[in-house]
Scaffold this motif. Structure first.
Motif, PDB file in Angstrom:
ATOM      1  N   GLN A  77     -10.245 -18.428 -38.847  1.00 31.62           N
ATOM      2  CA  GLN A  77     -10.145 -18.710 -40.267  1.00 31.62           C
ATOM      3  C   GLN A  77      -8.713 -18.506 -40.768  1.00 31.62           C
ATOM      4  N   ASP A  78      -8.320 -19.339 -41.720  1.00 32.40           N
ATOM      5  CA  ASP A  78      -7.030 -19.181 -42.368  1.00 32.40           C
ATOM      6  C   ASP A  78      -7.173 -18.219 -43.545  1.00 32.40           C
ATOM      7  N   GLY A  79      -6.060 -17.693 -43.963  1.00 31.92           N
ATOM      8  CA  GLY A  79      -6.081 -16.827 -45.129  1.00 31.92           C
ATOM      9  C   GLY A  79      -6.484 -15.410 -44.795  1.00 31.92           C
ATOM     10  N   PRO A  80      -6.348 -14.521 -45.763  1.00 30.35           N
ATOM     11  CA  PRO A  80      -6.683 -13.118 -45.523  1.00 30.35           C
ATOM     12  C   PRO A  80      -8.178 -12.945 -45.275  1.00 30.35           C
ATOM     13  N   PRO A  81      -8.534 -12.015 -44.401  1.00 29.21           N
ATOM     14  CA  PRO A  81      -9.949 -11.816 -44.100  1.00 29.21           C
ATOM     15  C   PRO A  81     -10.675 -11.093 -45.231  1.00 29.21           C
ATOM     16  N   PRO A  82     -11.982 -11.263 -45.322  1.00 28.30           N
ATOM     17  CA  PRO A  82     -12.735 -10.505 -46.323  1.00 28.30           C
ATOM     18  C   PRO A  82     -12.742  -9.031 -45.939  1.00 28.30           C
ATOM     19  N   VAL A  83     -12.700  -8.166 -46.916  1.00 31.41           N
ATOM     20  CA  VAL A  83     -12.731  -6.724 -46.671  1.00 31.41           C
ATOM     21  C   VAL A  83     -14.106  -6.200 -47.078  1.00 31.41           C
ATOM     22  N   PRO A  84     -14.820  -5.567 -46.156  1.00 27.82           N
ATOM     23  CA  PRO A  84     -16.163  -5.074 -46.504  1.00 27.82           C
ATOM     24  C   PRO A  84     -16.092  -3.970 -47.552  1.00 27.82           C
ATOM     25  N   GLU A  85     -17.181  -3.797 -48.267  1.00 29.92           N
ATOM     26  CA  GLU A  85     -17.242  -2.721 -49.253  1.00 29.92           C
ATOM     27  C   GLU A  85     -17.221  -1.366 -48.538  1.00 29.92           C
ATOM     28  N   VAL A  86     -16.699  -0.371 -49.237  1.00 29.64           N
ATOM     29  CA  VAL A  86     -16.675   0.976 -48.681  1.00 29.64           C
ATOM     30  C   VAL A  86     -18.107   1.457 -48.502  1.00 29.64           C
ATOM     31  N   ALA A  87     -18.439   1.869 -47.292  1.00 26.89           N
ATOM     32  CA  ALA A  87     -19.800   2.326 -47.010  1.00 26.89           C
ATOM     33  C   ALA A  87     -19.988   3.750 -47.508  1.00 26.89           C
ATOM     34  N   GLY A  88     -21.242   4.089 -47.820  1.00 26.42           N
ATOM     35  CA  GLY A  88     -21.547   5.462 -48.191  1.00 26.42           C
ATOM     36  C   GLY A  88     -21.316   6.390 -47.011  1.00 26.42           C
ATOM     37  N   GLU A  89     -21.064   7.646 -47.292  1.00 21.17           N
ATOM     38  CA  GLU A  89     -20.780   8.617 -46.236  1.00 21.17           C
ATOM     39  C   GLU A  89     -21.888   8.647 -45.200  1.00 21.17           C
ATOM     40  N   THR A  90     -21.520   8.580 -43.938  1.00 24.80           N
ATOM     41  CA  THR A  90     -22.388   8.590 -42.740  1.00 24.80           C
ATOM     42  C   THR A  90     -23.151   7.277 -42.542  1.00 24.80           C
ATOM     43  N   PRO A 162      -8.711  -7.324 -26.386  1.00 24.88           N
ATOM     44  CA  PRO A 162      -9.286  -7.427 -27.723  1.00 24.88           C
ATOM     45  C   PRO A 162     -10.217  -6.260 -28.059  1.00 24.88           C
ATOM     46  N   ILE A 163     -10.202  -5.895 -29.314  1.00 28.14           N
ATOM     47  CA  ILE A 163     -11.178  -4.975 -29.898  1.00 28.14           C
ATOM     48  C   ILE A 163     -11.726  -5.700 -31.120  1.00 28.14           C
ATOM     49  N   VAL A 164     -13.032  -5.905 -31.157  1.00 30.56           N
ATOM     50  CA  VAL A 164     -13.625  -6.738 -32.200  1.00 30.56           C
ATOM     51  C   VAL A 164     -14.575  -5.905 -33.058  1.00 30.56           C
ATOM     52  N   VAL A 165     -14.373  -5.966 -34.360  1.00 28.88           N
ATOM     53  CA  VAL A 165     -15.254  -5.295 -35.312  1.00 28.88           C
ATOM     54  C   VAL A 165     -16.134  -6.357 -35.968  1.00 28.88           C
ATOM     55  N   GLU A 166     -17.422  -6.099 -35.986  1.00 31.40           N
ATOM     56  CA  GLU A 166     -18.387  -7.031 -36.591  1.00 31.40           C
ATOM     57  C   GLU A 166     -19.022  -6.378 -37.814  1.00 31.40           C
ATOM     58  N   THR A 167     -19.053  -7.125 -38.917  1.00 29.16           N
ATOM     59  CA  THR A 167     -19.768  -6.699 -40.113  1.00 29.16           C
ATOM     60  C   THR A 167     -20.767  -7.795 -40.491  1.00 29.16           C
ATOM     61  N   ALA A 168     -21.438  -7.612 -41.596  1.00 27.91           N
ATOM     62  CA  ALA A 168     -22.441  -8.592 -42.019  1.00 27.91           C
ATOM     63  C   ALA A 168     -21.827  -9.957 -42.272  1.00 27.91           C
ATOM     64  N   GLU A 169     -20.529  -9.985 -42.618  1.00 36.92           N
ATOM     65  CA  GLU A 169     -19.868 -11.234 -42.995  1.00 36.92           C
ATOM     66  C   GLU A 169     -19.009 -11.845 -41.915  1.00 36.92           C
ATOM     67  N   ALA A 170     -18.324 -11.003 -41.151  1.00 38.95           N
ATOM     68  CA  ALA A 170     -17.239 -11.530 -40.318  1.00 38.95           C
ATOM     69  C   ALA A 170     -17.044 -10.739 -39.033  1.00 38.95           C
TER      70      ALA A 170
END
Length: 253
Positions: A77-90, A162-170
């Motif tokens: 994808q072009d452009g800045p990546p989406p940033v996930p919301e800050v998760a609650g503690e733990t 590579p180290i890949v982080v997966e979230t609900a979006e990206a």
């Protein structure tokens, strides 16, 4: 009339010492058994429990997020990546994929507490450091042995891996730039600009931290990586994971 010869004082003392030695030997044997049981629990059983828990967490996330088309390579994808919301503690907010590891996927939670995150949920995100895809230094800690040992193979990582982080979006793909060994007090490795506290960050970085050497907390093993690209999770898997899957399939032939 015959007399019973008096018992010699030395023999009595030897008998007493023999009894003490026997009790001491039993205590040492018991202590050895308890130590062995502790080691079995610490080095094996904690892994069994953590593996079970973490596998369940990953499966639950995949159900919540929906399945990814593992046969389709997602375009960068072009452009800045989406940033996930800050998760609650733990709270678990993503997973981490490291193709160079024997265990290639594990949960990623908020916080680095032992009892509530690292011992039970996998890798933990250092609070106050950047989030995945954000400018700054997204930093995570994990066990190198016991409790699922998600970073057991951290020393395998080489520049370019590579180290890949997966979230609900990206998917966020980072590539290793360097590894180093530091003292536990050298917290500047997770500064917004790694190694340069107070310097405003301009790059998107990732840092992994684990104890070093194995079975010791004397030092810390550090891996730095730089953001390469991101992909939309709805489009399939990133090239980094597709390449790793292809290589693994080739090795299995």
């Amino acid at each position: 009339m015959s007399r019973t010869p008096p018992r010699r004082r030395g023999a009595s003392r030897r008998a007493g010492l023999g009894g003490v030695a026997g009790v001491l030997g039993e205590l040492l044997l018991t202590a050895g058994v308890l130590l062995l049981l502790f080691l079995v629990w610490q080095l094996w059983w904690t892994d069994v429990i953590a593996d079970r828990e973490q596998t369940g967490i990953v499966q639950s996330l995949q159900q919540d997020w929906g399945e990814v088309d593992g046969e389709r390579v997602a375009p960068r994808q072009d452009g800045p990546p989406p940033v996930p919301e800050v998760a609650g503690e733990t709270m678990v907010f993503g997973t981490m994929h490291v193709p160079a590891f024997d265990r290639v996927e594990f949960p990623l939670a908020e916080g680095v507490g032992l009892a509530d995150v690292l011992d039970v949920k996998g890798a933990g995100h250092y609070p106050q450091t950047a989030l995945p895809g954000q400018v700054g230094n997204f930093s995570a800690a994990g066990h190198r042995n016991t409790y699922g040992r998600v970073f057991e193979d951290i020393a395998r990582l080489e520049p370019g891996d590579p180290i890949v982080v997966e979230t609900a979006e990206a998917f966020y793909v980072y590539e290793v730039t360097e590894a180093l060994i530091v003292q536990p007090s050298d917290v500047e490795v997770i500064a917004p600009t790694p190694g340069r506290p107070g310097v405003e960050p301009t790059a998107r970085m990732l840092t992994l931290t684990a104890c070093h050497p194995m079975f010791s907390a004397r030092e810390r093993y550090i891996v730095h990586a730089e953001f390469a690209y991101w992909t939309d999770r709805a489009d399939g898997i990133p090239e980094a994971l597709a390449t790793a899957a292809g290589a693994a399939a080739g090795e299995g032939r």
